[in-house]
Motif scaffolding. Structure first.
Motif, PDB file in Angstrom:
ATOM      1  N   ILE A  71      69.828 -14.806 -40.339  1.00 22.19           N
ATOM      2  CA  ILE A  71      70.469 -13.595 -39.812  1.00 22.19           C
ATOM      3  C   ILE A  71      70.010 -13.329 -38.380  1.00 22.19           C
ATOM      4  O   ILE A  71      70.824 -13.020 -37.496  1.00 22.19           O
ATOM      5  CB  ILE A  71      70.177 -12.384 -40.733  1.00 22.19           C
ATOM      6  CG1 ILE A  71      70.908 -12.548 -42.061  1.00 22.19           C
ATOM      7  CG2 ILE A  71      70.573 -11.085 -40.055  1.00 22.19           C
ATOM      8  CD1 ILE A  71      70.488 -11.554 -43.116  1.00 22.19           C
ATOM      9  N   VAL A  72      68.720 -13.474 -38.137  1.00 15.88           N
ATOM     10  CA  VAL A  72      68.193 -13.254 -36.785  1.00 15.88           C
ATOM     11  C   VAL A  72      68.779 -14.277 -35.813  1.00 15.88           C
ATOM     12  O   VAL A  72      69.209 -13.917 -34.702  1.00 15.88           O
ATOM     13  CB  VAL A  72      66.651 -13.308 -36.793  1.00 15.88           C
ATOM     14  CG1 VAL A  72      66.078 -13.347 -35.387  1.00 15.88           C
ATOM     15  CG2 VAL A  72      66.088 -12.125 -37.563  1.00 15.88           C
ATOM     16  N   LEU A  73      68.815 -15.547 -36.216  1.00 15.26           N
ATOM     17  CA  LEU A  73      69.339 -16.583 -35.342  1.00 15.26           C
ATOM     18  C   LEU A  73      70.823 -16.390 -35.064  1.00 15.26           C
ATOM     19  O   LEU A  73      71.271 -16.488 -33.910  1.00 15.26           O
ATOM     20  CB  LEU A  73      69.098 -17.960 -35.968  1.00 15.26           C
ATOM     21  CG  LEU A  73      69.602 -19.144 -35.160  1.00 15.26           C
ATOM     22  CD1 LEU A  73      68.835 -19.255 -33.859  1.00 15.26           C
ATOM     23  CD2 LEU A  73      69.499 -20.415 -35.964  1.00 15.26           C
ATOM     24  N   LEU A  90      77.135 -27.481 -31.186  1.00 10.40           N
ATOM     25  CA  LEU A  90      76.605 -26.125 -31.339  1.00 10.40           C
ATOM     26  C   LEU A  90      77.322 -25.390 -32.475  1.00 10.40           C
ATOM     27  O   LEU A  90      76.679 -24.740 -33.302  1.00 10.40           O
ATOM     28  CB  LEU A  90      76.737 -25.340 -30.029  1.00 10.40           C
ATOM     29  CG  LEU A  90      76.233 -23.891 -30.087  1.00 10.40           C
ATOM     30  CD1 LEU A  90      74.742 -23.855 -30.318  1.00 10.40           C
ATOM     31  CD2 LEU A  90      76.615 -23.167 -28.830  1.00 10.40           C
ATOM     32  N   VAL A  91      78.634 -25.514 -32.510  1.00  7.23           N
ATOM     33  CA  VAL A  91      79.405 -24.859 -33.575  1.00  7.23           C
ATOM     34  C   VAL A  91      79.014 -25.425 -34.931  1.00  7.23           C
ATOM     35  O   VAL A  91      78.825 -24.684 -35.916  1.00  7.23           O
ATOM     36  CB  VAL A  91      80.919 -25.010 -33.313  1.00  7.23           C
ATOM     37  CG1 VAL A  91      81.725 -24.500 -34.494  1.00  7.23           C
ATOM     38  CG2 VAL A  91      81.313 -24.278 -32.046  1.00  7.23           C
ATOM     39  N   LEU A  92      78.861 -26.737 -35.033  1.00  5.77           N
ATOM     40  CA  LEU A  92      78.459 -27.373 -36.285  1.00  5.77           C
ATOM     41  C   LEU A  92      77.062 -26.926 -36.699  1.00  5.77           C
ATOM     42  O   LEU A  92      76.811 -26.638 -37.880  1.00  5.77           O
ATOM     43  CB  LEU A  92      78.511 -28.894 -36.134  1.00  5.77           C
ATOM     44  CG  LEU A  92      78.136 -29.700 -37.361  1.00  5.77           C
ATOM     45  CD1 LEU A  92      79.155 -29.470 -38.475  1.00  5.77           C
ATOM     46  CD2 LEU A  92      78.040 -31.165 -37.009  1.00  5.77           C
ATOM     47  N   SER A  93      76.163 -26.829 -35.752  1.00  2.00           N
ATOM     48  CA  SER A  93      74.798 -26.385 -36.045  1.00  2.00           C
ATOM     49  C   SER A  93      74.771 -24.945 -36.543  1.00  2.00           C
ATOM     50  O   SER A  93      74.050 -24.613 -37.492  1.00  2.00           O
ATOM     51  CB  SER A  93      73.925 -26.512 -34.796  1.00  2.00           C
ATOM     52  OG  SER A  93      73.871 -27.835 -34.368  1.00  2.00           O
ATOM     53  N   TYR A  99      75.168 -21.539 -43.501  1.00  2.81           N
ATOM     54  CA  TYR A  99      75.367 -21.845 -44.927  1.00  2.81           C
ATOM     55  C   TYR A  99      74.072 -22.163 -45.664  1.00  2.81           C
ATOM     56  O   TYR A  99      74.093 -22.394 -46.871  1.00  2.81           O
ATOM     57  CB  TYR A  99      76.335 -23.015 -45.093  1.00  2.81           C
ATOM     58  CG  TYR A  99      77.766 -22.648 -44.771  1.00  2.81           C
ATOM     59  CD1 TYR A  99      78.372 -21.551 -45.364  1.00  2.81           C
ATOM     60  CD2 TYR A  99      78.502 -23.400 -43.868  1.00  2.81           C
ATOM     61  CE1 TYR A  99      79.668 -21.210 -45.061  1.00  2.81           C
ATOM     62  CE2 TYR A  99      79.804 -23.064 -43.568  1.00  2.81           C
ATOM     63  CZ  TYR A  99      80.385 -21.967 -44.170  1.00  2.81           C
ATOM     64  OH  TYR A  99      81.674 -21.638 -43.870  1.00  2.81           O
ATOM     65  N   ALA A 100      72.941 -22.175 -44.997  1.00  2.00           N
ATOM     66  CA  ALA A 100      71.670 -22.508 -45.635  1.00  2.00           C
ATOM     67  C   ALA A 100      71.333 -21.588 -46.821  1.00  2.00           C
ATOM     68  O   ALA A 100      70.935 -22.087 -47.881  1.00  2.00           O
ATOM     69  CB  ALA A 100      70.547 -22.503 -44.613  1.00  2.00           C
ATOM     70  N   PRO A 101      71.484 -20.260 -46.713  1.00  3.80           N
ATOM     71  CA  PRO A 101      71.186 -19.421 -47.887  1.00  3.80           C
ATOM     72  C   PRO A 101      72.109 -19.725 -49.074  1.00  3.80           C
ATOM     73  O   PRO A 101      71.675 -19.707 -50.226  1.00  3.80           O
ATOM     74  CB  PRO A 101      71.405 -17.989 -47.387  1.00  3.80           C
ATOM     75  CG  PRO A 101      71.253 -18.072 -45.919  1.00  3.80           C
ATOM     76  CD  PRO A 101      71.754 -19.423 -45.538  1.00  3.80           C
TER      77      PRO A 101
END
Length: 138
Positions: A71-73, A90-93, A99-101
């Protein structure tokens, strides 16, 4: 953990009622086996309850560890969107990090459902949906 509690207890009760002329020692053995089956079923359900509680507690902790930095990032990236280069990497990253959570949640839910399916529920009316399990016609 994979034993057919319902079938075993049903068969033992069927033997007990069908054969009146079995010796008393065999009847005591059948009663002992029925008691042991109930203990195993209780232990299996206790294990599942304990496992679920621990897994969901760990999930809550790990979601906090993953979701707050995400959320912070993402908030930082949205605030400074004009200053960042517009590249596909950048968009892919950003999408991957976002989607990590959800990936963590899916991993935990997958583990919990696997344990839940493999241990089954105690009782007479358990349906086995596996390919090699008994059918309803058995």
């Amino acid at each position: 953990m994979e034993y057919d509690y319902g079938r075993m207890s049903h068969d033992l009760r069927q033997i007990r009622t069908d054969y009146d002329d079995i010796p008393e020692s065999a009847r005591e053995t059948i009663e002992t086996l029925l008691d042991l089956l109930e203990y195993f079923a209780t232990a299996r359900e206790y294990f599942k309850t304990l496992y679920f509680a621990r897994e969901f507690a760990a999930l809550s902790k790990h979601l906090l560890y993953v979701a707050i930095p995400v959320i912070v990032l993402l908030a930082f990236l949205l605030l400074h969107l004009d200053d960042l280069p517009d590249t596909h990497l950048l968009v892919l990253s950003v999408h991957t990090v976002g989607y990590a959570p959800f990936a963590l949640l899916a991993a935990y839910v997958g583990r919990v459902t696997t344990v839940s399916q493999r241990t089954g529920a105690a009782g007479q009316f358990v349906l086995d949906h596996s390919a090699d399990g008994p059918s309803l016609d058995d």
